[in-house]
Design a protein around this motif. Sequence first.
Motif, PDB file in Angstrom:
ATOM      1  N   THR A 199      56.186  65.828  12.071  1.00  0.00           N
ATOM      2  CA  THR A 199      55.197  66.123  11.047  1.00  0.00           C
ATOM      3  C   THR A 199      55.518  65.309   9.796  1.00  0.00           C
ATOM      4  OG1 THR A 199      56.476  67.947  10.095  1.00  0.00           O
ATOM      5  CG2 THR A 199      55.006  68.474  11.937  1.00  0.00           C
ATOM      6  N   LEU A 205      57.470  68.775  16.298  1.00  0.00           N
ATOM      7  CA  LEU A 205      56.539  69.838  16.660  1.00  0.00           C
ATOM      8  C   LEU A 205      55.870  69.501  17.977  1.00  0.00           C
ATOM      9  CD1 LEU A 205      54.042  71.678  14.346  1.00  0.00           C
ATOM     10  CD2 LEU A 205      53.196  70.643  16.437  1.00  0.00           C
ATOM     11  N   VAL A 216      53.659  77.162  19.206  1.00  0.00           N
ATOM     12  CA  VAL A 216      54.209  75.835  18.939  1.00  0.00           C
ATOM     13  C   VAL A 216      55.719  75.961  18.871  1.00  0.00           C
ATOM     14  CG1 VAL A 216      52.168  74.998  17.729  1.00  0.00           C
ATOM     15  CG2 VAL A 216      54.052  75.995  16.427  1.00  0.00           C
ATOM     16  N   LEU A 218      58.741  74.436  16.853  1.00  0.00           N
ATOM     17  CA  LEU A 218      58.935  73.764  15.569  1.00  0.00           C
ATOM     18  C   LEU A 218      60.430  73.618  15.315  1.00  0.00           C
ATOM     19  CD1 LEU A 218      57.544  72.598  13.032  1.00  0.00           C
ATOM     20  CD2 LEU A 218      57.679  74.893  12.029  1.00  0.00           C
ATOM     21  N   SER A 279      46.745  74.231  11.035  1.00  0.00           N
ATOM     22  CA  SER A 279      47.829  74.685  10.158  1.00  0.00           C
ATOM     23  C   SER A 279      47.783  73.890   8.861  1.00  0.00           C
ATOM     24  CB  SER A 279      49.186  74.482  10.836  1.00  0.00           C
ATOM     25  OG  SER A 279      50.258  74.764   9.933  1.00  0.00           O
ATOM     26  N   GLY A 283      52.922  73.666  10.157  1.00  0.00           N
ATOM     27  CA  GLY A 283      53.109  74.286  11.462  1.00  0.00           C
ATOM     28  C   GLY A 283      53.728  75.660  11.437  1.00  0.00           C
ATOM     29  N   TRP A 286      49.121  79.395  11.574  1.00  0.00           N
ATOM     30  CA  TRP A 286      47.958  78.754  12.191  1.00  0.00           C
ATOM     31  C   TRP A 286      46.739  79.669  12.138  1.00  0.00           C
ATOM     32  CZ3 TRP A 286      48.332  73.829  14.368  1.00  0.00           C
ATOM     33  CH2 TRP A 286      49.633  73.316  14.456  1.00  0.00           C
TER      34      TRP A 286
END
Length: 395
Positions: A199, A205, A216, A218, A279, A283, A286
């Motif tokens: 990101t 991610l 997700v 992360l 998002s 992240g 969401w």
Amino acid sequence: MPAPDIYTETRISMLTPELRQRVRDNLVTSQFTKAGCTRPDGKDWPAWFDRAPIRRIRVATGSRAFGTYNHQAGVCRWRGEYWYVFSNGRVDEEAPGQRTLITRSADLANWSRPACVAPGDASGRMWRNTGGIMGYDDRLIAFVQTKTGGGEARRPGMSARDESRTTCSVGLFVSGDGKSWTERDVAGDCYWFETPRLTREGRLLCAGSRQGHPIVFLWPGANPLDRPEVVEIPFDGSRGMDSGRFPYGEASWYETDEGAIFMFHRNETDEMRLRVAVSQDGGRSWTPPMLSNIPDSKSRVSAGRLADGRFFLINNAIADLLNRVPLMISISKDGVKFERQHFLINEPAAIAFPGALKAHGHQYPCALVEQDRLIVAYSVNKEHMELLTVDPSDL
């Protein structure tokens, strides 16, 4: 009298009106062609999208000796070479014994003999699904699912196995030379199907699924060997298929200049549209997966950003169940609205080796962005592995 149970759907429009009309016209004419409807003047129905010039390369060819099931591509560049991973099985999809293979090339044209990264175990009713491949410093890292158990599926769907009786975990296979591999467990009862990417904040991610709910993974930073946090995407499963269905975690994303991450989810309902979650905080949280107006034949997608700054989405962009013949790319200047669409491949494809849940066409794209080209890895009929390259200036 009790109030009726009224469900209000949240939707997201990501096509310009002009592209939306072309998408509609393309679907109608494709259905006319499938139904055998001819035009009054006897001519072919028009093609509503241009075909982008591509260079197409065969990476591995399915055969009875090698295995007739080949699918789930991933590609990366590491130590000056290209590395391509995929799932390989004898005949059927998700059959015990299915494994992850890897091949390498210096020029994208000449590929080494595929070698095994993660073996399956037919007698132990264990098989692998391939999630992707990436290089990190002096390590090459393959992302793999491990599945065990599971009898034959009793309901129609895109899994050959009864998911209620199948266990699944995700893990990494790590190598310093691309030849010998060490397995590391990451999370149980989860799926993932795409290599993580950074990101803008500098955290890796990727999408996934846990117990049918979208999630997700992360990471705390750029190191894929660190343990990721599992972040849930809001999902109201009590609404059944009215709020989408995401059992396999097949999704892809990009991030805009304003910091909005758009996650494009394969949707296992009959909506034939991608669901999109957004998002605004890197992240950490969401929106629910919103119903979009982006057509999809129910397959894997690949999203990202070209070197020139434009955004792309690659999928079988036609609202026709399992019609994976046309592989298409949509282009957006701002990541919010797509203005253009092109065919990458749109030619007939026929299955040579019938097997469980084989689907004809060009499917499961995985994109690698380079400065002067976009590389797209994919499978053909779930039998052969290929890639194509396209010049972004032609899109």
